[in-house]
Write an enzyme that holds these catalytic residues in place. Structure first.
Site, PDB file in Angstrom:
ATOM      1  N   HIS A 318       8.990  -4.067 -17.770  1.00  0.00           N
ATOM      2  CA  HIS A 318      10.249  -4.335 -17.076  1.00  0.00           C
ATOM      3  C   HIS A 318      11.103  -5.286 -17.900  1.00  0.00           C
ATOM      4  CE1 HIS A 318      13.095  -5.377 -13.985  1.00  0.00           C
ATOM      5  NE2 HIS A 318      12.458  -4.718 -13.050  1.00  0.00           N
ATOM      6  N   HIS A 395      19.637 -17.560  -4.442  1.00  0.00           N
ATOM      7  CA  HIS A 395      18.300 -18.020  -4.807  1.00  0.00           C
ATOM      8  C   HIS A 395      18.469 -19.120  -5.844  1.00  0.00           C
ATOM      9  CE1 HIS A 395      17.090 -13.658  -3.657  1.00  0.00           C
ATOM     10  NE2 HIS A 395      17.021 -14.455  -2.607  1.00  0.00           N
ATOM     11  N   HIS A 401      11.569 -15.952  -5.469  1.00  0.00           N
ATOM     12  CA  HIS A 401      12.223 -14.826  -4.812  1.00  0.00           C
ATOM     13  C   HIS A 401      11.679 -13.544  -5.433  1.00  0.00           C
ATOM     14  CE1 HIS A 401      14.649 -15.938  -8.330  1.00  0.00           C
ATOM     15  NE2 HIS A 401      14.955 -14.664  -8.426  1.00  0.00           N
TER      16      HIS A 401
END
Length: 472
Positions: A318, A395, A401
Site C-alpha cells: 500500500h 484526525h 485512526h
C-alpha cells in the site's frame, strides 16, 4: 488564444498553465500593456499602473510572484477602513486560553454543516472549524466552512492574512476577481491569493439542489509562500496534477461609478478586508473590477479535480497517501515536510495483490482534515451516522485512526482481484504538519458533530487468541 471547456456549463474562457507568466489585455483595448517595461511615465489609454506583490521583492526568482495591473482608477481611492465584527471567524490560535477555542486530540467527525442565515453573503457565512498559528507571523493556517444564500453585490473582499483554497460542496461559485471571472462548481477548486479582490455570486447549475444554500470548505494559509505542484521524483515528468490543467481568468472589467445622490442603486462600493483576523470595511465611488490589462504570475486560478492523474501500486503493498497530493505549500525550515497539502482521493483502480487496500491504521505526524464531497469514501461507510457527503472529519497529530470495523471486515473477505473504487465519489484532505486546535463552535455549538464517531472502531475481533501459535 484562450481555452474554453465546450463540454461543461462553464461560460468563461481561460488561460492555462500552473504559475505561468501572463501578459494580456482585454480584447476591447489592444495595446493596453506598455510596449516597454512595466511602469511607463504615462500608461496607454490613461490607465493607472499598480503592482500587486505576492512575495517579497527579494524572494528567490523561482518563488517570486507579482503582477502589474493597468486599471482605470487607482485602488488607493477609498475611504478609511472601519472595523466590523465577525463573531464566527477566528484567525489566531496561539492563545489556548481563548474561550472560543477547544483543544482536543479526540477523533472528530461532522455531518454536513447547515447554512445559518439564508440572507448572508459568502463573507458573512464563514465559520471557523480549526486552525494553528497566527497571520501576524505568516505561519499557520485555518479551516473554515461557508454557507450563504445572497450574492455579493457592490461589495468585494480581499484577505490580507493569506491565500484561500476553496472547495465547493453544494452549489457553483461564480467568482468575479480583479483579473477576470472563475466558474467553480463542486468537483473543482479555486485558489484566491492574498490581496486579490473578489466577489462571490451564486452560480446556477442544472440538476443541482441548492435549497440548503451554497456550501463548502476553505483552507486558509498564512504563509509568506504559496501553493506549488509537488515534486514528482521517480514518478517522472508527468502525472498527478499536470500544469496545463490549471486555469486562470482572462481580463474582464467594468467602468462603473457610484454616486450617493442617485436615488436608486448602491450609493457606493464596499471593500471588505480581513486583516489580522478582523473584518474592516471601506467605501469607494467606483468598481474595483476595472483592470484592463495585466502582466505577471500572481493570479487566482481554478483546477478541475477530474483531471488528476493518480498513480498507485501495480504489484503489492500500500503506497502512502502522499501520492494523491494535488498542491503543496512548502515549509522551507523542514524540507520535505509541508506546511499544508491539498490531497485528493478520486475514483481509481486498486490492483495490488495480497494487500490490505483501504487506508491502513495510522498514527500520523501530520494532522488530517477530510471532506467527503460526494459518494462513499473507501475507508468509511457513508450511511446514517457515517462519513456522509458534505461531512468532514479531523484526525489530529499522533491520534490513531483508520478504516472502521465494517470496512475492515469487508476487506478481509473480498476476492483478491482488481477492483475499481470510488465510482461517483470524491473525497479531499487538508493535511498539515501543524497541530490544529478546534473551535468551540465546531466541537460543541454547531450541532453537527457525530458524538458516537469513536464507536466505529469498537468490537474488533481479537483473532490472535484463536490463531496464535501454541505456547505464545
Amino acid at each position: 488564444m484562450y481555452w474554453k471547456d465546450s463540454a461543461s456549463s462553464d461560460p468563461y474562457e481561460y488561460q492555462v498553465g500552473f504559475n505561468n507568466h501572463f501578459a494580456v489585455s482585454h480584447p476591447s483595448a489592444p495595446g493596453a500593456l506598455p510596449s516597454r517595461g512595466h511602469n511607463p511615465q504615462k500608461a496607454p489609454y490613461g490607465l493607472y499602473t499598480e503592482q500587486l506583490s505576492g512575495t517579497a521583492f527579494t524572494a528567490p526568482r523561482h518563488l517570486n510572484q507579482r503582477t502589474w495591473l493597468y486599471r482605470i482608477r487607482p485602488s488607493v481611492s477609498h475611504s478609511p477602513f472601519k472595523a466590523v465584527p465577525h463573531p464566527h471567524l477566528i484567525s489566531s490560535f496561539t492563545n489556548l486560553n481563548d474561550d472560543r477555542l477547544y483543544p482536543t486530540p479526540t477523533q472528530l467527525r461532522w455531518d454536513p454543516f447547515d447554512i445559518k442565515n439564508e440572507n448572508a453573503n459568502w463573507v458573512e457565512g464563514l465559520r471557523t472549524i480549526a486552525g494553528a498559528g497566527d497571520p501576524q507571523t505568516k505561519l499557520g493556517l485555518a479551516i473554515h466552512v461557508y454557507g450563504f444564500g445572497r450574492d455579493m453585490v457592490d461589495e468585494s473582499f480581499y484577505n490580507s492574512d493569506g491565500d484561500l483554497l476553496i472547495v465547493p460542496v453544494v452549489g457553483t461559485l461564480d467568482i468575479v476577481t480583479e483579473f477576470g471571472k472563475l466558474w467553480v462548481p463542486p468537483g473543482e477548486i479555486c485558489v484566491l491569493p492574498r490581496g486579490v479582490k473578489f466577489s462571490v455570486i451564486r452560480g446556477q447549475s442544472l440538476g443541482t439542489d441548492v435549497s440548503s444554500g451554497w456550501r463548502g470548505y476553505i483552507l486558509e494559509t498564512f504563509s509568506a509562500l504559496h501553493f506549488t505542484l509537488p515534486d514528482l521524483g521517480p514518478i517522472g515528468a508527468n502525472g498527478l496534477a499536470n500544469p496545463e490543467d490549471f486555469r486562470y481568468p482572462v481580463p474582464w472589467f467594468e467602468d462603473k461609478d457610484y454616486n450617493a445622490s442617485v436615488p436608486y442603486g448602491s450609493p457606493h462600493f464596499t471593500i471588505i478586508n480581513k486583516f489580522l483576523g478582523q473584518m474592516h470595511h471601506a467605501t469607494q465611488k467606483h468598481s474595483p473590477y476595472d483592470v484592463v490589462a495585466y502582466n505577471g504570475n500572481y493570479l487566482p486560478y481554478k483546477y478541475p479535480l477530474s483531471e488528476f492523474s493518480p498513480v498507485g501500486s501495480i504489484s503489492h503493498d500500500h503506497p502512502d497517501p502522499s501520492i494523491f497530493t494535488v498542491l503543496s505549500l512548502p515549509n522551507l525550515a523542514t524540507p520535505g515536510t509541508a506546511l499544508a497539502d491539498f490531497v485528493l482521493f478520486p475514483p481509481r483502480w486498486l490492483v495490488a495483490e495480497s494487500t490490505f487496500r483501504p487506508p491502513y491504521f495510522h498514527r500520523n505526524v501530520m494532522t488530517e482534515f477530510m471532506v467527503n464531497i460526494r459518494g462513499e469514501y473507501d475507508a468509511k461507510g457513508a450511511g446514517m451516522g457515517g462519513f456522509v457527503p458534505g461531512g468532514a472529519s479531523l484526525h489530529s497529530m499522533n491520534t490513531a485512526h483508520g478504516p472502521d470495523r465494517a470496512t475492515y471486515e469487508k476487506e478481509l473477505g473480498r476476492p483478491d482481484e482488481p477492483r475499481k473504487v470510488g465510482d461517483g465519489s470524491l473525497a479531499i484532505m487538508f493535511e498539515t504538519s501543524l497541530q490544529l486546535v478546534t473551535t468551540k463552535w465546531a466541537v460543541e455549538e454547531c450541532g453537527k458533530r457525530q458524538m458516537a464517531y469513536s464507536e466505529v472502531w469498537e468490537g474488533f475481533e481479537v483473532s490472535w487468541r484463536k490463531e496464535k501459535p501454541d505456547g505464545a
